[in-house]
Write an enzyme that holds these catalytic residues in place. Structure first.
Site, PDB file in Angstrom:
ATOM      1  N   ASP A   1      -1.167  39.497  32.266  1.00 30.42           N
ATOM      2  CA  ASP A   1      -2.504  38.938  32.405  1.00 30.42           C
ATOM      3  C   ASP A   1      -3.499  40.081  32.673  1.00 30.42           C
ATOM      4  OD1 ASP A   1      -3.948  36.152  32.726  1.00 30.42           O
ATOM      5  OD2 ASP A   1      -4.622  37.328  34.428  1.00 30.42           O
TER       6      ASP A   1
ATOM      7  N   HIS B   1       2.699  31.164  30.351  1.00 25.93           N
ATOM      8  CA  HIS B   1       1.909  32.350  30.649  1.00 25.93           C
ATOM      9  C   HIS B   1       2.593  33.256  31.673  1.00 25.93           C
ATOM     10  CE1 HIS B   1      -1.764  34.694  31.018  1.00 25.93           C
ATOM     11  NE2 HIS B   1      -1.778  34.508  32.323  1.00 25.93           N
TER      12      HIS B   1
ATOM     13  N   ASP C   1       2.531  30.015  26.023  1.00 23.55           N
ATOM     14  CA  ASP C   1       1.332  30.416  26.750  1.00 23.55           C
ATOM     15  C   ASP C   1       0.098  29.815  26.088  1.00 23.55           C
ATOM     16  OD1 ASP C   1      -0.566  31.687  28.282  1.00 23.55           O
ATOM     17  OD2 ASP C   1       0.060  33.722  27.768  1.00 23.55           O
TER      18      ASP C   1
END
Length: 286
Positions: free
Chosen positions: A109, A266, A238
């Site tokens: 991320d 994710h 995701d």
């Protein structure tokens, strides 16, 4: 600092350390011995998301995982920018103080651009890269990312996050492959339980576009790390980072090991958990 009442030390049994920065104290884990593995998280999680990797790798490696300012057990100052380049400077200050060499960098991320910013500035200190669902380039013009970023940059988007903890309570459960057990979910809700502690959480979404110039600069310098051995671990369910982002990483690192997880979302660290450890160990020992 006393252990928060909500923190289950059977789930997160690692000693806590704090590194002083100008805007507050940065919490981090430094556990195990051997070559260092530095793990960098994104929004809205903290070093807790890497607990399975720390527990599984610390017998052979020195596992270091930070909480960005505004997240986890780190301080959450109200008067600070929370912009990604400033998080990157914090990480640089912290890692330079540790004076690490032969680093394996694990990113996911927002931990991708923040962690890889340090790698681009200090490629001689980085030996290997482990890349989970993330990115490191401008997404301006991509409807998928622009819509998300522009909405949460509006007063309505900020209100939802600051007033209702919308990112953690609504969006985050959608990013897992299944239902997160309540005792685990509590460890993500509680660090951002107060509206005044959520500035970092609402700043990151609007910075997907707001940090465009910085992201372009990172991408322009990608060749500094393009020859590093890389392992890409990708959750295919995701809702944020898709197959096209995976393929872009594969173009940067054509010789990388790539493992696709069809049922992971994710947060691959949470969805796959301890099963990531032997995969990473094999990569590190090859």
């Amino acid at each position: 600092m006393e252990t928060p009442y909500w923190l289950d030390r059977t789930e997160f049994p690692f000693p806590s350390y704090f590194f002083p920065l100008e805007m507050g104290n940065l919490h981090y884990v430094d556990h195990g011995n051997g070559s260092p593995i530095v793990m960098v998280h994104g929004n809205p999680v903290w070093s807790f998301v890497y607990r399975h990797l720390i527990a599984g790798l610390a017998d052979r490696y020195r596992c270091i995982a930070v909480d960005h300012i505004g997240f986890g057990l780190s301080d959450k100052p109200r008067r600070w920018s929370y912009h990604p380049p400033d998080h990157a400077r914090n990480l640089d200050t912290f890692l330079e103080a540790l004076d690490l060499e032969d680093v394996t960098l694990v990113v996911q991320d927002w931990g991708g651009p923040i962690g890889l910013s340090w790698a681009l500035d200090h490629p001689e200190r980085v030996s290997r890269l482990v890349i989970l669902n993330t990115w490191m380039w401008s997404v301006r013009g991509d409807f998928h990312f622009e819509t998300f970023s522009r909405f949460f940059g509006t007063p309505a988007g900020r209100f939802l996050i600051l007033r209702f903890n919308f990112f953690v309570r609504i969006l985050m459960p959608m990013m897992f492959r299944g239902i997160l057990p309540k005792p685990i979910r509590r460890h993500y809700v509680q660090p951002l339980s107060r509206p005044e502690d959520r500035k970092g959480c609402w700043t990151f979404p609007e910075q997907i576009l707001g940090a465009d110039a910085w992201l372009r600069d990172l991408w322009s310098r990608r060749q500094a790390i393009a020859e590093k051995p890389a392992l890409i671990l990708w959750g295919l369910k995701d809702i944020a980072f898709r197959k096209q982002e995976l393929h872009r990483w594969m173009q940067i690192f054509p010789d990388a090991g790539v493992i696709r997880y069809p049922d992971a979302g994710h947060f691959v660290q949470e969805d796959i958990g301890p099963d990531l450890c032997p995969v990473i160990e094999e990569f590190l020992s090859s």
